[in-house]
Motif scaffolding. Structure first.
Motif, PDB file in Angstrom:
ATOM      1  N   UNK A 225       0.710  -0.976  -0.005  1.00  0.00           N
ATOM      2  CA  UNK A 225       0.080  -0.150  -0.146  1.00  0.00           C
ATOM      3  C   UNK A 225       0.800   1.293  -0.113  1.00  0.00           C
ATOM      4  N   UNK A 226       1.998   0.983   0.609  1.00  0.00           N
ATOM      5  CA  UNK A 226       3.204   2.392   0.695  1.00  0.00           C
ATOM      6  C   UNK A 226       3.256   2.931  -0.810  1.00  0.00           C
ATOM      7  N   UNK A 227       2.916   1.926  -2.018  1.00  0.00           N
ATOM      8  CA  UNK A 227       3.378   2.457  -3.168  1.00  0.00           C
ATOM      9  C   UNK A 227       2.510   3.680  -3.605  1.00  0.00           C
ATOM     10  N   UNK A 228       1.390   3.698  -2.980  1.00  0.00           N
ATOM     11  CA  UNK A 228       0.694   4.771  -3.237  1.00  0.00           C
ATOM     12  C   UNK A 228       0.656   6.001  -2.179  1.00  0.00           C
ATOM     13  N   UNK A 229       1.772   6.156  -1.621  1.00  0.00           N
ATOM     14  CA  UNK A 229       1.752   7.178  -0.655  1.00  0.00           C
ATOM     15  C   UNK A 229       2.763   8.226  -1.485  1.00  0.00           C
ATOM     16  N   UNK A 230       2.371   9.406  -1.458  1.00  0.00           N
ATOM     17  CA  UNK A 230       3.315  10.594  -1.899  1.00  0.00           C
ATOM     18  C   UNK A 230       4.698  10.568  -1.435  1.00  0.00           C
ATOM     19  N   UNK A 231       4.853  10.192  -0.321  1.00  0.00           N
ATOM     20  CA  UNK A 231       5.986  10.627   0.314  1.00  0.00           C
ATOM     21  C   UNK A 231       6.776   9.449   1.442  1.00  0.00           C
ATOM     22  N   UNK A 232       6.747   8.405   0.780  1.00  0.00           N
ATOM     23  CA  UNK A 232       7.150   7.144   1.339  1.00  0.00           C
ATOM     24  C   UNK A 232       8.353   6.619   0.764  1.00  0.00           C
ATOM     25  N   UNK A 233       9.263   6.163   1.822  1.00  0.00           N
ATOM     26  CA  UNK A 233      10.771   5.794   1.178  1.00  0.00           C
ATOM     27  C   UNK A 233      11.114   4.502   2.187  1.00  0.00           C
TER      28      UNK A 233
END
Length: 449
Positions: free
Chosen positions: A236-244
């Protein structure tokens, strides 16, 4: 040359855990400094486990040596086992105070960890209030995550929906197995936990996921390069604008750009990469190295390797000879000498270098293994009970002295029955566990001569 990428989320690869901890600590510190300068609060979402320890130690160093003030920092922890007393050895409340909060001098009223003592009938309301408290604080500025082998973030196990909020969850069998050593047996691991939901996590302004070690490499690749799917919450983190994703080298080992970069574009060929590529190709097509054909190379993005060497046969021969040269035959090992082997725990020696040990013995060396720990903490209580039962049955079979030790064994069984999860064993039980590990180590060494 810049390669194309199959990664669907930003990834930073560091050479080691220390470099990763320093980079992340500086990022957190910069947020705190910025908020302090503006007279505002910084709100952090925090994780537990072994992975963030380096980061927490670096934050403590910054606080002590650089004077960074954490008094205007609010924290919300991701999760907590349920039920769980906050004073328990395995409580995340205890973990956070021992490893971070106390050293940063964060006021207790600024700290929020899910409460593992809330009555079950009140949990729904409690979970709603947890999310409400985060919202009231202005949301989380920086969320720190780990990743489980099942791909969970927080305790959002396989099947967790994207819209989930803080809730009670049943723990996956993989998660409980991984926690078994912390609880001195899987049977002591709680069945449930309170966790921020996926939506609660995704609301954070910035997310950093840490992963270290080769045992995380496979799930990291799935989370970074795979399709978004409820069975792997980290996707799901693929859809976050500022995830690393912050990875050390071992955790990144199965990413395409690391494991098989030739699939992404032209690469520079050097001996180690050539060897890795040819071994990969051999496994992929199911043929030995010396039987690989030009077509095998051409069909699997390795034409440039053949072009460099002139023919598939030349590549095959070069790599085959390199691999053979790495195999230490008896002739390349010492003979007739005294050899001392240091092993962190019993069995590590045989597992990691059993073949070498056998060859050393066959060469007439006097081999001594020095174990640096007894390994007794790796023996679960049920193993002790099993050996006690074996001993008692053995006495009955042998006849002489049968039943003589019943009283002593009864005392040990009672001590095990009284012991709480995580409680230190009695000296007698510790000694028995040490002997069990010794017997296992001797048996393993006998197998290699």
């Amino acid at each position: 040359m810049t390669l194309l990428s199959r990664e669907r989320v930003r990834v930073v690869i560091q050479d080691d855990h220390g470099a990763m901890a320093r980079a992340l600590a500086e990022r957190v510190a910069s947020i705190v400094r910025e908020k302090n300068a503006a007279g505002e609060w910084a709100t952090l979402g925090l994780a537990t486990g072994s992975t963030p320890i380096g980061l927490y130690r670096e934050l403590i160093r910054i606080h002590r040596e650089e004077g960074l003030d954490f008094s205007r920092v609010r924290t919300f922890n991701l999760d907590e086992y349920y039920p769980m007393d906050p004073g328990s050895h395995n409580s995340y409340v205890r973990y956070m105070w021992e490893n971070l909060f106390k050293e940063l001098e964060i006021p207790p009223e600024n700290v929020t960890v899910p409460d593992g003592t809330v009555p079950k009938g009140d949990l729904d309301e409690y979970c709603r209030s947890y999310d409400a408290a985060i919202e009231e604080a202005g949301g989380i500025d920086f969320m720190l995550l780990g990743i489980g082998r099942s791909g969970h973030i927080g305790f959002n196990e396989p099947g967790s929906p994207r819209e989930s909020r803080t809730h009670l969850v049943f723990l996956d069998s993989i998660t409980r197995a991984d926690a078994a050593s912390d609880f001195f047996g899987e049977e002591n691991v709680p069945l449930e936990a309170i966790t921020m939901g996926v939506a609660s996590i995704m609301d954070a302004k910035e997310i950093a996921l840490l992963a270290t070690g080769e045992h995380k490499a496979r799930i990291v690749r799935r989370a970074v390069e795979g399709e978004v799917h409820p069975d792997v919450a980290a996707t799901y983190l693929q859809g976050h604008p500022n995830a690393t994703f912050y990875l050390d080298r071992p955790a990144s080992a199965e990413l395409t750009r690391v494991a098989t970069p030739w699939l992404l574009g032209e690469v520079e060929w050097y001996p180690r990469r050539e060897t890795e590529a040819v071994i990969w190709l051999s496994q992929l097509v199911g043929r030995s190295i010396l039987r690989l054909s030009t077509k095998d190379y051409r069909d699997n993005h390795l034409s440039s390797l053949v072009a460099k060497h002139g023919s598939a046969e030349t590549v095959n021969g070069d790599v085959f000879n390199r691999v053979i040269a790495r195999i230490r035959g008896k002739s390349r090992l010492p003979s007739g000498r005294r050899v001392l082997v240091f092993s962190p725990h019993p069995d590590d020696d045989v597992i990691s270098m059993g073949g070498i040990l056998r060859k050393l013995v066959e060469n007439g060396n006097e081999v001594t293994v020095a174990y640096q720990t007894s390994g007794n903490i790796a023996v679960f209580d049920h193993d002790v009970r099993r050996y006690l039962d074996f001993y008692q049955r053995g006495e009955a079979v042998l006849g002489a002295g049968a039943g003589a030790s019943d009283g002593r064994m009864g005392e040990i069984r009672e001590a095990l029955a009284r012991k709480a999860p995580g409680e230190v064993d009695t000296p007698e039980v510790q000694a028995l566990k040490r002997v069990i590990r010794e017997a296992e180590a001797v048996s393993a060494l006998e197998s290699v001569g």
